[in-house]
Design an enzyme around this catalytic site. Structure first.
Site, PDB file in Angstrom:
ATOM      1  N   MET A  95      74.306 -20.984 -37.827  1.00 48.05           N
ATOM      2  CA  MET A  95      74.850 -21.089 -36.602  1.00 48.05           C
ATOM      3  C   MET A  95      74.759 -19.842 -35.996  1.00 48.05           C
ATOM      4  SD  MET A  95      74.836 -24.110 -36.203  1.00 48.05           S
ATOM      5  CE  MET A  95      75.889 -24.348 -34.659  1.00 48.05           C
ATOM      6  N   ARG A  96      74.048 -18.719 -36.410  1.00 47.13           N
ATOM      7  CA  ARG A  96      74.370 -17.443 -35.797  1.00 47.13           C
ATOM      8  C   ARG A  96      72.742 -17.023 -35.357  1.00 47.13           C
ATOM      9  NH1 ARG A  96      79.093 -16.208 -35.320  1.00 47.13           N
ATOM     10  NH2 ARG A  96      80.254 -17.160 -36.793  1.00 47.13           N
ATOM     11  N   HIS A 114      64.962 -27.446 -35.775  1.00 47.79           N
ATOM     12  CA  HIS A 114      65.522 -27.677 -34.484  1.00 47.79           C
ATOM     13  C   HIS A 114      65.533 -29.124 -34.238  1.00 47.79           C
ATOM     14  CE1 HIS A 114      67.705 -26.787 -30.813  1.00 47.79           C
ATOM     15  NE2 HIS A 114      66.810 -27.824 -30.288  1.00 47.79           N
TER      16      HIS A 114
HETATM   17  C1  GRF Z   1      70.289 -29.760 -38.521  1.00 48.64           C
HETATM   18  O1  GRF Z   1      70.421 -30.920 -37.328  1.00 48.64           O
HETATM   19  C2  GRF Z   1      69.298 -28.705 -37.799  1.00 48.64           C
HETATM   20  O2  GRF Z   1      68.206 -29.247 -37.134  1.00 48.64           O
HETATM   21  C3  GRF Z   1      70.208 -27.832 -37.028  1.00 48.64           C
HETATM   22  O3  GRF Z   1      71.439 -27.935 -37.691  1.00 48.64           O
HETATM   23  C4  GRF Z   1      71.576 -29.195 -38.473  1.00 48.64           C
HETATM   24  C5  GRF Z   1      71.914 -28.753 -39.836  1.00 48.64           C
HETATM   25  O4  GRF Z   1      72.263 -29.879 -40.632  1.00 48.64           O
HETATM   26  N1  GRF Z   1      69.635 -26.541 -37.012  1.00 48.64           N
HETATM   27  P1  GRF Z   1      72.650 -29.678 -42.022  1.00 48.64           P
HETATM   28  O5  GRF Z   1      73.764 -28.639 -42.271  1.00 48.64           O
HETATM   29  O6  GRF Z   1      71.408 -29.255 -42.904  1.00 48.64           O
HETATM   30  O7  GRF Z   1      73.281 -31.007 -42.401  1.00 48.64           O
END
Ligand code: GRF
Length: 194
Positions: A95-96, A114
């Protein structure tokens, strides 16, 4: 004896980690010449850490909140990465935003997944944005990371139809199911099919 090269991956995750686990399971089930050598997280509470322990994958916590600012965190991250030998950084729900000095250092060695058909719906809450917009087709994109947000060259995409009776929850389920299959395909394409 001709021993096959094993490519080393570092997976970055900040939360759930279902994509991380799917990658590890595919590698093991398909006996691929790939190895996740580390799970890296910025969040000590990430469920991905429990998955790593269960899967026997070493993890590294760089607790974002323990750093004075973003730059210090990213400098520590760069130092950690430079201490390792790896072939690919796989962002899976990290998330960064990686700073340009990390992106440039590992140019074309960082990929991201994504949950939309980029360039539509970049950034956060992509599934919800697509659902609320009312598009009939959305999907999943795997791309190289460049200095923008969800803007790097596309490696692979897959469509997911939004049916009239889909709810946000059913759409999320469909997207995640596709993610868990497409990411390993894209990793194979990048590392094994050149
Ligand atoms: C996924 O939907 C990915 O596309 C996005 O963040 C989510 C992560 O899901 N970048 P997880 O932590 O792998 O369950």
């Amino acid at each position: 004896m001709n021993r096959q090269r094993v490519y080393k991956l570092i997976v970055f995750a900040s939360g759930n980690g279902s994509n991380f686990e799917a990658i590890v399971r595919h590698i093991r089930d398909e006996n691929l010449p790939l190895k996740v050598t580390y799970l890296l997280t910025d969040n000590p509470e990430a469920y991905a850490l429990e998955r790593a322990e269960r899967l026997g994958i070493p993890s590294e916590i760089l607790d974002y909140k323990s750093f004075d600012n973003r730059d210090e965190y990213n400098r520590a991250l760069l130092k950690f990465l430079k201490s390792l030998d790896f072939d690919l950084i796989v962002l899976a729900g990290y998330m960064r935003i990686l700073p340009p000095f990390i992106v440039r250092e590992f140019w074309r060695k960082i990929i991201n997944i994504h949950p939309s058909l980029l360039p539509a719906f970049p950034g956060l809450h992509a599934i919800e944005k697509a659902y609320k917009y009312g598009v009939k087709v959305t999907g999943v994109t795997v791309h190289y990371v460049d200095e923008g947000v969800d803007t790097g060259p596309i490696i692979m995409q897959e469509c997911v139809k939004i049916e009239d009776d889909d709810t946000l929850e059913t759409l999320e389920e469909k997207i995640h199911k596709v993610e868990h299959e497409i990411y390993i395909k894209a990793i194979k394409k990048v590392l094994l099919e050149n």
